[in-house]
Design an enzyme around this catalytic site. Structure first.
Site, PDB file in Angstrom:
ATOM      1  N   LYS A  38       0.598   4.400   7.194  1.00 23.33           N
ATOM      2  CA  LYS A  38       0.242   5.399   5.815  1.00 23.33           C
ATOM      3  C   LYS A  38       0.962   6.679   5.779  1.00 23.33           C
ATOM      4  CE  LYS A  38      -2.906   2.289   5.060  1.00 23.33           C
ATOM      5  NZ  LYS A  38      -2.596   1.098   3.890  1.00 23.33           N
ATOM      6  N   SER A  81       0.382  -1.690  -0.001  1.00 21.68           N
ATOM      7  CA  SER A  81       0.035  -0.555   0.420  1.00 21.68           C
ATOM      8  C   SER A  81       1.286   1.689  -0.249  1.00 21.68           C
ATOM      9  CB  SER A  81      -0.954  -0.134   0.602  1.00 21.68           C
ATOM     10  OG  SER A  81      -0.280  -0.242   2.432  1.00 21.68           O
TER      11      SER A  81
END
Length: 307
Positions: free
Chosen positions: A192, A119
């Site tokens: 993230k 990701s």
């Protein structure tokens, strides 16, 4: 008649004798001989110091040189078992100190994490190990563009199958992870990039457009995976107080704030769940790099950071 062939009574009386060649040898200068009782001598006196000299030194009557006989010292004899025991105690002490220091570092300063997914490509690859500073947020502010590790706010992660190590392997791995010698496997953490801080207005009007923060379209090409859409989907949010809006660098394969509007906290990440800021890739060695704060958000107005 050769008078030198025999010693005279007078010479013998003075303590002289002749050798085979007829030379006169003075025997009166012999060192005193001690009896068993220290201090008593047959000729002259013998002090305790003389007795010590006779024990520790032997006089060569022919050359006059003194040879010292050294007795082995009891201190020089060391038991092999005692030396091994000392080495074991020292090793245990060093290991104990190292474990305590590692635990303190992990708890208050930094912690290693394992990257389990794609990701965050190409900034972070699957299998990378990163060091996370626990001083941010806290003593140091968290900024837009920072890469953070945080606990799952609720149902972001799919259930995972625990790695099979066996009873002993599990205990050892858990212990080493607890003290910080092994990285966290990220089963309950996500990594993230921060896009919105508390109070920010974050908007995407179309999938291929740039992300807009407080009216400023941000150019994220420096870290986004090549070819991915900056937005991925349309959204329009205002970040609540003490919350963050986060997105992955591989926008097409990142389950981030965009995809959890119905989860606890509405897709936002509470600041209190942030473990820290990722500061460096440390493994593999060939990928070692510093993860700084990008300058792409410098023109965005609003709060500059959150602690």
């Amino acid at each position: 008649m050769q008078g030198a062939s025999r010693s005279s009574p007078r010479a013998r009386q003075r303590g002289h004798r002749h050798d085979r060649d007829g030379a006169v040898i003075d025997t009166s200068a012999r060192a005193p001989r001690c009896d068993r009782k220290v201090g008593a001598t047959r000729r002259g006196s013998c002090s305790p110091g003389d007795a010590s000299t006779m024990i520790n030194g032997m006089t060569d009557a022919r050359s006059g040189d003194e040879t010292t006989a050294t007795l082995p010292s009891a201190r020089s004899k060391q038991s092999p078992v005692g030396g091994f025991g000392a080495a074991v105690r020292e090793t245990v002490l060093v290991l104990a100190v190292a474990l305590v220091v590692s635990l303190v570092v992990k708890t208050f300063l930094a912690q290693a994490f394992f990257i389990p997914s794609e990701s965050m490509e190409d900034t972070l690859l699957k299998g990378d190990r990163v060091i996370v500073s626990k001083l941010t947020p806290g003593p140091f502010d968290l900024h837009r563009g920072d890469v953070i590790v945080f606990s799952d706010p609720g149902h972001w992660l799919d259930p995972t199958v625990a790695t099979r190590r066996g009873p002993v392997g599990t205990v050892v791995a858990d212990a080493l992870t607890f003290v910080g010698l092994l990285p966290e496997d990220s089963d309950e953490h996500l990594i993230k990039r921060v896009v919105g801080l508390p109070g920010d207005h974050v908007v995407c009007t179309e999938a291929r457009s740039r992300v807009s923060v407080n009216g400023v379209a941000v150019d994220e090409s420096a870290y986004l995976k090549p070819g991915v859409a900056p937005c991925g989907k349309v959204f329009d949010v205002i970040v609540p107080a003490d919350r963050l809006w986060v997105m992955g660098d591989n926008r097409d394969h990142s389950g981030d704030s965009r995809y959890h509007p119905d989860a606890p906290y509405g897709g936002f990440v509470p600041v209190e769940l942030v473990t820290g800021r990722a500061v460096a890739v440390v493994w593999p060695l060939g990928r070692g790099t510093w993860l700084g704060t990008p300058t792409d958000f410098d023109s965005v107005t609003g709060v500059s950071g959150v602690s």
